[in-house]
Design a protein around this motif. Structure first.
Motif, mmCIF file in Angstrom:
data_model
loop_
_atom_site.group_PDB
_atom_site.id
_atom_site.type_symbol
_atom_site.label_atom_id
_atom_site.label_comp_id
_atom_site.label_asym_id
_atom_site.label_seq_id
_atom_site.Cartn_x
_atom_site.Cartn_y
_atom_site.Cartn_z
ATOM 1 N N LYS A 1 -6.596 51.400 -42.360
ATOM 2 C CA LYS A 1 -7.970 51.188 -41.938
ATOM 3 C C LYS A 1 -8.472 52.578 -41.563
ATOM 4 O O LYS A 1 -7.918 53.222 -40.674
ATOM 5 C CB LYS A 1 -8.053 50.264 -40.721
ATOM 6 C CG LYS A 1 -9.455 50.131 -40.155
ATOM 7 C CD LYS A 1 -9.449 49.244 -38.914
ATOM 8 C CE LYS A 1 -10.817 49.173 -38.288
ATOM 9 N NZ LYS A 1 -10.789 48.333 -37.062
ATOM 10 N N PHE A 2 -9.473 53.048 -42.278
ATOM 11 C CA PHE A 2 -9.984 54.385 -42.017
ATOM 12 C C PHE A 2 -10.950 54.376 -40.841
ATOM 13 O O PHE A 2 -11.615 53.368 -40.572
ATOM 14 C CB PHE A 2 -10.682 54.941 -43.260
ATOM 15 C CG PHE A 2 -9.732 55.258 -44.380
ATOM 16 C CD1 PHE A 2 -8.976 56.413 -44.357
ATOM 17 C CD2 PHE A 2 -9.575 54.389 -45.447
ATOM 18 C CE1 PHE A 2 -8.079 56.700 -45.383
ATOM 19 C CE2 PHE A 2 -8.695 54.661 -46.479
ATOM 20 C CZ PHE A 2 -7.943 55.827 -46.449
ATOM 21 N N LYS A 3 -11.034 55.500 -40.162
ATOM 22 C CA LYS A 3 -12.009 55.647 -39.083
ATOM 23 C C LYS A 3 -13.412 55.547 -39.676
ATOM 24 O O LYS A 3 -13.626 55.913 -40.847
ATOM 25 C CB LYS A 3 -11.829 56.995 -38.392
ATOM 26 C CG LYS A 3 -10.535 57.090 -37.597
ATOM 27 C CD LYS A 3 -10.407 58.445 -36.940
ATOM 28 C CE LYS A 3 -9.114 58.530 -36.126
ATOM 29 N NZ LYS A 3 -8.929 59.877 -35.560
ATOM 30 N N PRO A 4 -14.385 55.069 -38.892
ATOM 31 C CA PRO A 4 -15.749 54.877 -39.411
ATOM 32 C C PRO A 4 -16.376 56.149 -39.986
ATOM 33 O O PRO A 4 -17.166 56.074 -40.923
ATOM 34 C CB PRO A 4 -16.543 54.387 -38.199
ATOM 35 C CG PRO A 4 -15.531 53.845 -37.259
ATOM 36 C CD PRO A 4 -14.258 54.608 -37.512
ATOM 37 N N GLU A 5 -16.015 57.298 -39.455
ATOM 38 C CA GLU A 5 -16.620 58.544 -39.930
ATOM 39 C C GLU A 5 -15.998 59.087 -41.221
ATOM 40 O O GLU A 5 -16.426 60.114 -41.756
ATOM 41 C CB GLU A 5 -16.556 59.628 -38.834
ATOM 42 C CG GLU A 5 -15.154 60.041 -38.440
ATOM 43 C CD GLU A 5 -14.557 59.235 -37.275
ATOM 44 O OE1 GLU A 5 -13.623 59.746 -36.659
ATOM 45 O OE2 GLU A 5 -15.026 58.109 -37.011
ATOM 46 N N THR A 6 -15.017 58.386 -41.770
ATOM 47 C CA THR A 6 -14.365 58.828 -42.998
ATOM 48 C C THR A 6 -15.290 58.577 -44.188
ATOM 49 O O THR A 6 -15.676 57.453 -44.467
ATOM 50 C CB THR A 6 -13.036 58.073 -43.211
ATOM 51 O OG1 THR A 6 -12.261 58.147 -42.018
ATOM 52 C CG2 THR A 6 -12.261 58.678 -44.363
ATOM 53 N N THR A 7 -15.635 59.649 -44.886
ATOM 54 C CA THR A 7 -16.532 59.528 -46.036
ATOM 55 C C THR A 7 -15.768 59.013 -47.250
ATOM 56 O O THR A 7 -14.537 59.094 -47.315
ATOM 57 C CB THR A 7 -17.138 60.894 -46.393
ATOM 58 O OG1 THR A 7 -16.070 61.763 -46.832
ATOM 59 C CG2 THR A 7 -17.877 61.517 -45.212
ATOM 60 N N GLN A 8 -16.505 58.497 -48.219
ATOM 61 C CA GLN A 8 -15.876 58.039 -49.461
ATOM 62 C C GLN A 8 -15.196 59.200 -50.184
ATOM 63 O O GLN A 8 -14.153 59.017 -50.812
ATOM 64 C CB GLN A 8 -16.909 57.359 -50.367
ATOM 65 C CG GLN A 8 -17.297 55.986 -49.892
ATOM 66 C CD GLN A 8 -16.092 55.059 -49.766
ATOM 67 O OE1 GLN A 8 -15.283 54.913 -50.679
ATOM 68 N NE2 GLN A 8 -15.965 54.425 -48.608
ATOM 69 N N ALA A 9 -15.772 60.383 -50.097
ATOM 70 C CA ALA A 9 -15.148 61.560 -50.718
ATOM 71 C C ALA A 9 -13.795 61.850 -50.066
ATOM 72 O O ALA A 9 -12.824 62.178 -50.760
ATOM 73 C CB ALA A 9 -16.072 62.774 -50.600
ATOM 74 N N PRO B 1 -5.642 62.450 -39.545
ATOM 75 C CA PRO B 1 -6.871 62.499 -38.760
ATOM 76 C C PRO B 1 -7.898 61.433 -39.121
ATOM 77 O O PRO B 1 -8.846 61.209 -38.366
ATOM 78 C CB PRO B 1 -7.434 63.890 -39.079
ATOM 79 C CG PRO B 1 -6.301 64.682 -39.617
ATOM 80 C CD PRO B 1 -5.389 63.692 -40.275
ATOM 81 N N TRP B 2 -7.724 60.769 -40.233
ATOM 82 C CA TRP B 2 -8.727 59.825 -40.727
ATOM 83 C C TRP B 2 -8.322 58.360 -40.577
ATOM 84 O O TRP B 2 -9.110 57.461 -40.866
ATOM 85 C CB TRP B 2 -9.022 60.130 -42.208
ATOM 86 C CG TRP B 2 -9.451 61.539 -42.373
ATOM 87 C CD1 TRP B 2 -8.704 62.592 -42.819
ATOM 88 C CD2 TRP B 2 -10.727 62.088 -42.034
ATOM 89 N NE1 TRP B 2 -9.429 63.751 -42.784
ATOM 90 C CE2 TRP B 2 -10.691 63.466 -42.306
ATOM 91 C CE3 TRP B 2 -11.910 61.542 -41.536
ATOM 92 C CZ2 TRP B 2 -11.771 64.301 -42.095
ATOM 93 C CZ3 TRP B 2 -12.996 62.370 -41.322
ATOM 94 C CH2 TRP B 2 -12.919 63.732 -41.610
ATOM 95 N N ILE B 3 -7.115 58.109 -40.096
ATOM 96 C CA ILE B 3 -6.614 56.744 -39.998
ATOM 97 C C ILE B 3 -6.986 56.127 -38.651
ATOM 98 O O ILE B 3 -6.639 56.656 -37.598
ATOM 99 C CB ILE B 3 -5.081 56.707 -40.186
ATOM 100 C CG1 ILE B 3 -4.717 57.143 -41.598
ATOM 101 C CG2 ILE B 3 -4.517 55.323 -39.894
ATOM 102 C CD1 ILE B 3 -5.281 56.272 -42.680
ATOM 103 N N GLY B 4 -7.671 54.988 -38.737
ATOM 104 C CA GLY B 4 -7.984 54.227 -37.535
ATOM 105 C C GLY B 4 -6.854 53.278 -37.185
ATOM 106 O O GLY B 4 -6.505 53.110 -36.026
#
Length: 134
Positions: A42-50, A119-122
């Motif tokens: 589950k990615f953090k909300p601020e993780t962009t599609q790129a 850093p991107w994993i929620g």
């Protein structure tokens, strides 16, 4: 929660086991005694599609860097059951043995991937099992 994770793991195995129906090929016999390493993100909300694409590409590159990985599959959640708890991406790595999986875990390429994705994993869920299919 453990029951949900087990259900998710079994559902993922079912999808991979019966993927032949999409191609019309005869079903592949399940590989008994291989280790399935299932990783759910589950990615953090601020993780962009790129950034997600970059992370997936980095994960996809691991089999070319770690010889113990015998199979690699991934996809995004499309279950209508609404039990994913925000987990969006599923990855299944196949190993011939627990020893091979245990070699993968501290491998420098796996550790490097961890610095890319970390850093991107929620939320992160990992379930491993040895396939008991007949």
């Amino acid at each position: 929660m453990k029951r949900i994770l087990t259900i998710v793991a079994l559902a993922l195995l079912s999808v991979t086991t019966y993927a032949h129906t999409l191609t019309g090929d005869p079903p592949a016999k399940p590989m008994k005694n291989v280790v399935q390493h299932i990783v759910l993100f589950k990615f953090k909300p601020e993780t962009t599609q790129a950034k997600v694409k970059e992370i997936v590409a980095a994960f996809e590159a691991l089999p070319s860097k770690i010889k113990e990985i015998k199979g690699f599959q991934w996809g995004t959640n499309n279950s209508p059951e609404n039990h994913a708890h925000g987990l969006t991406h599923a990855f299944i790595l196949t190993f011939d043995s627990e020893k091979d999986r245990d070699t993968y875990l501290p491998h420098p390429a796996h550790k490097e991937f961890g610095t890319v994705v970390g850093p991107w994993i929620g939320e992160l869920t990992v379930v491993d099992f040895t396939n008991q299919a007949k």
